[in-house]
Scaffold this active site. Structure first.
Site, short mmCIF file in Angstrom:
data_model
loop_
_atom_site.label_atom_id
_atom_site.label_comp_id
_atom_site.label_asym_id
_atom_site.label_seq_id
_atom_site.Cartn_x
_atom_site.Cartn_y
_atom_site.Cartn_z
N ASP A 46 7.68 -3.62 11.94
CA ASP A 46 8.77 -3.85 10.98
C ASP A 46 8.42 -5.10 10.18
OD1 ASP A 46 11.39 -4.64 9.81
OD2 ASP A 46 12.18 -3.08 11.12
N LEU A 53 10.60 -6.89 8.69
CA LEU A 53 11.81 -7.74 8.73
C LEU A 53 12.37 -8.01 7.33
CD1 LEU A 53 11.04 -10.29 11.62
CD2 LEU A 53 12.44 -8.23 11.71
N TYR A 68 16.12 7.07 -4.24
CA TYR A 68 16.10 6.99 -2.77
C TYR A 68 15.97 8.39 -2.18
CZ TYR A 68 18.00 6.91 1.95
OH TYR A 68 18.19 7.13 3.30
N PHE A 88 23.49 12.42 8.18
CA PHE A 88 24.63 12.25 7.29
C PHE A 88 25.03 10.77 7.41
CE2 PHE A 88 25.49 16.34 5.23
CZ PHE A 88 24.33 16.97 5.66
N ASN A 89 26.29 10.41 7.58
CA ASN A 89 26.63 8.97 7.53
C ASN A 89 26.61 8.32 8.90
OD1 ASN A 89 27.51 10.13 4.96
ND2 ASN A 89 28.30 8.07 4.59
N GLY A 95 27.46 10.26 -9.71
CA GLY A 95 26.60 10.93 -8.73
C GLY A 95 27.15 10.99 -7.32
N1 LIG Z 1 22.18 4.25 7.69
C1 LIG Z 1 22.42 5.52 7.32
O1 LIG Z 1 23.58 5.95 7.24
C2 LIG Z 1 21.28 6.44 6.99
C3 LIG Z 1 21.57 7.72 6.51
C4 LIG Z 1 20.52 8.58 6.22
C5 LIG Z 1 19.22 8.19 6.43
N2 LIG Z 1 18.94 6.94 6.89
C6 LIG Z 1 17.53 6.56 7.09
O2 LIG Z 1 17.38 6.03 8.40
C7 LIG Z 1 16.39 5.01 8.42
C8 LIG Z 1 16.95 3.77 9.07
O3 LIG Z 1 18.12 3.37 8.39
P1 LIG Z 1 18.89 2.04 8.80
O4 LIG Z 1 20.30 2.20 8.39
O5 LIG Z 1 18.56 1.71 10.21
O6 LIG Z 1 18.18 1.01 7.79
P2 LIG Z 1 17.76 -0.52 8.04
O7 LIG Z 1 17.56 -1.13 6.69
O8 LIG Z 1 18.71 -1.17 8.97
O9 LIG Z 1 16.36 -0.38 8.78
C9 LIG Z 1 15.16 -0.12 8.08
C10 LIG Z 1 14.11 -1.04 8.66
O10 LIG Z 1 12.86 -0.77 8.02
C11 LIG Z 1 12.21 -2.00 7.73
N3 LIG Z 1 11.28 -1.73 6.62
C12 LIG Z 1 11.58 -1.27 5.38
N4 LIG Z 1 10.45 -1.09 4.66
C13 LIG Z 1 9.41 -1.42 5.48
C14 LIG Z 1 8.00 -1.44 5.31
N5 LIG Z 1 7.41 -1.06 4.17
N6 LIG Z 1 7.23 -1.83 6.36
C15 LIG Z 1 7.80 -2.22 7.54
N7 LIG Z 1 9.13 -2.22 7.75
C16 LIG Z 1 9.93 -1.82 6.72
C17 LIG Z 1 13.32 -2.98 7.42
O11 LIG Z 1 12.96 -4.32 7.63
C18 LIG Z 1 14.40 -2.53 8.40
O12 LIG Z 1 14.32 -3.21 9.64
C19 LIG Z 1 15.95 4.81 6.97
O13 LIG Z 1 14.73 5.51 6.77
C20 LIG Z 1 17.07 5.45 6.17
O14 LIG Z 1 16.60 5.95 4.94
C21 LIG Z 1 19.94 6.04 7.17
#
Ligand SMILES: NC(=O)c1ccc[n+]([C@@H]2O[C@H](COP(=O)([O-])OP(=O)(O)OC[C@H]3O[C@@H](n4cnc5c(N)ncnc54)[C@H](O)[C@@H]3O)[C@@H](O)[C@H]2O)c1
Length: 328
Positions: A31, A33, A141, A169-170, A282
């Site tokens: 990660d 961070l 996205y 979903f959410n 959207g």
């Molecule tokens: N939160 C939601 O409701 C939701 C819904 C649908 C999909 N998602 C997907 O689930 C995944 C996790 O979501 P989340 O809510 O935990 O997000 P988050 O932002 O809390 O976690 C994402 C993590 O990825 C790390 N990161 C981002 N780009 C990076 C890179 N290039 N290299 C290394 N680390 C990187 C960030 O530091 C972060 O810790 C994501 O892929 C998101 O698209 C989330």
């Protein structure tokens, strides 16, 4: 044998790691961070701070550990930001994602669970949404995730990379240890909880003239623990030789923005000031999953995803971490 978890210090990643560790699995985290929190993870697990697109680093991790699979959460996740800065999203989510998967293949890894999203459906053709529904995202996205799904599909055909793409979903809710602390936070429940704590003056409700019973948009909220457990089942499915799949993760029932606010009022016993504003471009009226495929294939159930349980868990975490992970 260890699982490489990218984005493991983020919200869903950290909860999934908590559940994986409880099952006795070994994990290694990568990660950068940029959005996650080191404090969300135990200090004892191997942690590499860096980009998933750093091929040398990924190769080094594969040399230093015996990796058997990857759970790939790392991505930028803000829809609004992706509209303003699409290059950042395509470079990070797609460019880096392709580099990561290329390096995993080099290292002989052929199992990946990928975080996809309901955003791939855009304006849904039907509710509840089945997996085969049209995919036409409404923002960069969503396209970045849709593109990665296509990459995985092609890499399965060409290189035998088996994947499960989970279209969440959410996500909402928390465990005792891990909760939602996005910065900026665009998700409804943590923002309503911040208002309950007096950290936010008012909740902006975007539109009240949608074709829904109370006029506000309806979303399918899924407890982060149920999401996390679906990843473990997806991994077990791949380990058992399962074919690549795209699966919705939701409950099949939705709640409106006003219903969520009411639920937070009930759980917290606090006032939540809210204000109706113009609808956002959207934003579909309803996004509700048809989760039957995930249920049948993974024998998965959304066990704790009723709205009061989600809100109560998130509230309890917020009370312990009023300023998120910075209060640790
Ligand atoms: N939160 C939601 O409701 C939701 C819904 C649908 C999909 N998602 C997907 O689930 C995944 C996790 O979501 P989340 O809510 O935990 O997000 P988050 O932002 O809390 O976690 C994402 C993590 O990825 C790390 N990161 C981002 N780009 C990076 C890179 N290039 N290299 C290394 N680390 C990187 C960030 O530091 C972060 O810790 C994501 O892929 C998101 O698209 C989330």
């Amino acid at each position: 044998m260890a699982i490489l978890v990218t984005g493991g210090s983020g919200y869903i990643g950290s909860v999934t790691i908590e559940r994986l560790l409880a099952k006795g699995e070994q994990v290694v985290v990568l990660d950068d961070l940029s959005r996650g929190h080191r404090a969300a993870l135990p200090l004892s697990i191997p942690f590499y701070q860096g980009k998933i697109g750093d091929r040398e680093l990924v190769a080094r991790i594969a040399r230093e550990h015996t990796l058997e699979s990857c759970i790939h959460f790392a991505a930028l996740i803000e829809v609004g930001e992706s509209v303003l800065e699409p290059a950042k999203y395509f470079e990070n989510n797609v460019g880096h994602g392709i580099a990561l998967i290329g390096e995993l293949i080099q290292a002989g890894i052929r199992r990946i669970v990928f975080s996809s999203t309901a955003a791939v459906y855009g304006d849904p053709e039907q509710i509840p949404i089945p997996e085969e529904s049209r995919k036409w995202p409404r923002n960069p996205y969503g396209w970045s995730k849709q593109f990665m799904e296509r990459v995985l599909d092609a890499y399965d055909t060409a290189y035998g990379m088996k994947f499960v793409a989970l279209r969440y979903f959410n996500a909402a809710g928390a465990t005792e240890k891990c909760g939602e602390d996005h910065r900026p936070e665009s998700h409804l429940i943590p923002n309503v909880l911040a208002a309950a704590l007096g950290q936010q003056q008012t909740i902006r409700v975007f539109g009240d003239t949608y074709p829904t019973p109370d006029g506000t948009p309806i979303r399918d909220y899924i407890h982060v623990v149920d999401l996390a457990d679906a990843h473990i089942l997806a991994l077990e499915y791949l380990r058992a030789g399962g074919n690549s799949e795209f699966l919705n993760l939701g409950t099949g029932r939705g709640y409106s923005v006003l219903e969520v606010i009411d639920s937070v009022r009930e759980v917290t016993g606090r006032e939540i000031p809210s204000r109706i504003e113009a609808p956002r471009a959207g934003d579909p009226a309803r996004l509700i999953a048809d989760p039957s495929k995930a249920k049948a294939l993974l024998r998965w159930e959304a066990a704790v995803s009723d709205l009061p349980s989600i809100v109560r868990s998130a509230w309890n975490w917020r009370l312990r971490h009023p300023n998120g992970y910075t209060s640790d």
